[in-house]
Design an enzyme around this catalytic site. Structure first.
Site, short mmCIF file in Angstrom:
data_model
loop_
_atom_site.label_atom_id
_atom_site.label_comp_id
_atom_site.label_asym_id
_atom_site.label_seq_id
_atom_site.Cartn_x
_atom_site.Cartn_y
_atom_site.Cartn_z
N GLU A 98 -1.07 1.60 3.96
CA GLU A 98 -1.57 0.52 4.53
C GLU A 98 -2.52 0.79 5.72
O GLU A 98 -2.32 1.64 6.57
CB GLU A 98 -0.69 -0.51 5.07
CG GLU A 98 -0.99 -1.75 5.72
CD GLU A 98 0.00 -2.55 6.47
OE1 GLU A 98 0.55 -3.51 5.84
OE2 GLU A 98 0.49 -2.19 7.56
N TYR A 126 -8.36 -5.85 6.01
CA TYR A 126 -6.95 -5.54 5.70
C TYR A 126 -6.71 -5.20 4.38
O TYR A 126 -7.26 -5.60 3.37
CB TYR A 126 -5.68 -6.60 5.89
CG TYR A 126 -4.53 -6.21 5.45
CD1 TYR A 126 -3.50 -5.77 6.24
CD2 TYR A 126 -3.99 -6.31 4.16
CE1 TYR A 126 -2.34 -5.39 5.98
CE2 TYR A 126 -2.68 -6.06 3.58
CZ TYR A 126 -1.83 -5.64 4.73
OH TYR A 126 -0.63 -5.20 4.32
#
Length: 375
Positions: free
Chosen positions: A186, A101
């Site tokens: 992201e 992530y």
């Protein structure tokens, strides 16, 4: 403004971030064609502005073009997290060895960009323990220095070429944030696949105030309410629905926030944030009032500190709407500043009393919003 995944990946590709081979389509037949062009197993991904699409069934896999057509038809018939699926992304299925992530966003409290990353990415990133998450704030004057990107790679356990690729992607994400006026960039997951690091997903949010200089990014209004779309189309300043029953208009972001706070202080429920801006004029103000009425409020509260926006213009707009369209709910007006006396006179002619003090006006608006309610 939130971007669809396929748009985010197009931006990633422009900046050199590796993404899977694929394309956005809108029909099952197009999905079959793209799958044939890719020539390997594919993933069919619903394009909606919502998370947890996989858990909702909005992501399917196909080994052949024929299976891709069937899967695409199924996904296009779905509603995912309340969003009807109108577009799908067909792209190659990656062999995933591990998921990372990584995101860069703005920390409002720190007034600085922050990098958030973890070696444990994927669907349940929100549930990861705090010790598994690495957060580093950036100095906007220094930007993201190469040594910091490399250090972040080390801290999540990457070495060698994988660490180098991760650091390079991180640098490009920061470049996107700066050059595209992004509030969020992201990747979840950033996957390691056969010694490559690839962005398997893309989430990009652009600052609404900077959209005028990001003309190459398609405008997305899917996350807006119908009234917010109406306000956008009418060119009415900044508008956000809040769900209350007191419709609010003021002329400036600061005074609008103050008005919302004052209404809440006295126990009221603001229906919206509306900064009608300066110098709107009679026609623009009339449109703004009609937007307020579209929310079916119990009360309209207009707070004007006249400067560039003249009090008589606001009053004339109110008078026009009341005479020609009708205002079926009470209107509370606080009005001081440029041409105040003329504005007050115009309002009195149509039966609307204007207040000088914001506190008094806010109390009256809240009182009217609660009229008829049980004690």
């Amino acid at each position: 403004m939130k971007c669809f995944e396929y748009t985010g990946k197009e931006i990633f590709a422009q900046f050199g971030i590796p993404v899977p081979q694929g394309r956005m389509v809108m029909t099952a037949e197009e999905a079959e064609q793209v799958a044939a062009e890719i020539g390997k197993p594919v993933v069919i991904k619903s394009q909606v502005l919502s998370g947890k699409r996989g858990k909702a069934g909005g992501i399917k896999f196909a080994d052949t073009p024929e299976e891709a057509k069937t899967a695409a038809a199924d996904v296009l018939a779905m509603t995912v997290q309340g969003h009807p699926v109108q577009r799908i992304l067909v792209e190659e299925k990656l062999k995933i060895e591990s998921e990372i992530y990584v995101a860069i966003t703005i920390d409002g409290a720190a007034k600085a960009p922050v990098i958030i990353t973890s070696a444990k990415g994927g669907m349940d990133i929100e549930e990861q323990a705090e010790e598994d998450i690495v957060k580093v704030h950036l100095d906007v004057f220094l930007g993201l220095q190469p040594f910091l990107a490399k250090d972040l790679a080390r801290r999540i356990g990457l070495t060698g070429n994988l660490a180098k690729s991760y650091a390079d992607i991180l640098q490009k994400m920061y470049n996107i944030m700066v050059r595209k006026d992004a509030e969020l960039v992201e990747i979840n997951p950033l996957v390691i696949s056969e010694d490559q690091v690839i962005a398997a997903d893309a989430k990009v949010t652009i600052d609404d105030s900077a959209l005028y200089r990001q003309k190459d990014i398609p405008f997305v209004d899917e996350d807006m309410t119908e009234v917010e779309k109406m306000a956008k189309a009418a060119g009415v300043g900044s508008f956000v629905e809040l769900g209350g029953n007191i419709a609010i208009m003021a002329n400036g972001a600061g005074i609008t926030m103050g008005t919302l706070d004052m209404v809440q202080l006295f126990g009221g429920q603001p229906a919206n944030f509306m900064d009608a801006g300066g110098g709107t004029g009679v026609e623009g103000t009339a449109k703004a009032i009609q937007i307020l009425l579209a929310q079916n409020p119990k009360v309209i509260f207009i707070n004007i500190f006249g400067g560039i926006t003249r009090c008589d213009d606001v009053a004339n707009a109110l008078a026009y709407v009341k005479k020609n369209i009708g205002i079926p709910v009470p209107v509370v007006v606080r009005m001081v500043g440029t041409n105040q006396e003329e504005g007050v006179r115009i309002l009195r002619e149509v039966g609307i009393e204007a207040y000088r003090e914001m506190k008094e006006a806010a109390q009256k608006a809240v009182e009217l919003s609660k009229a008829g309610e049980e004690a």
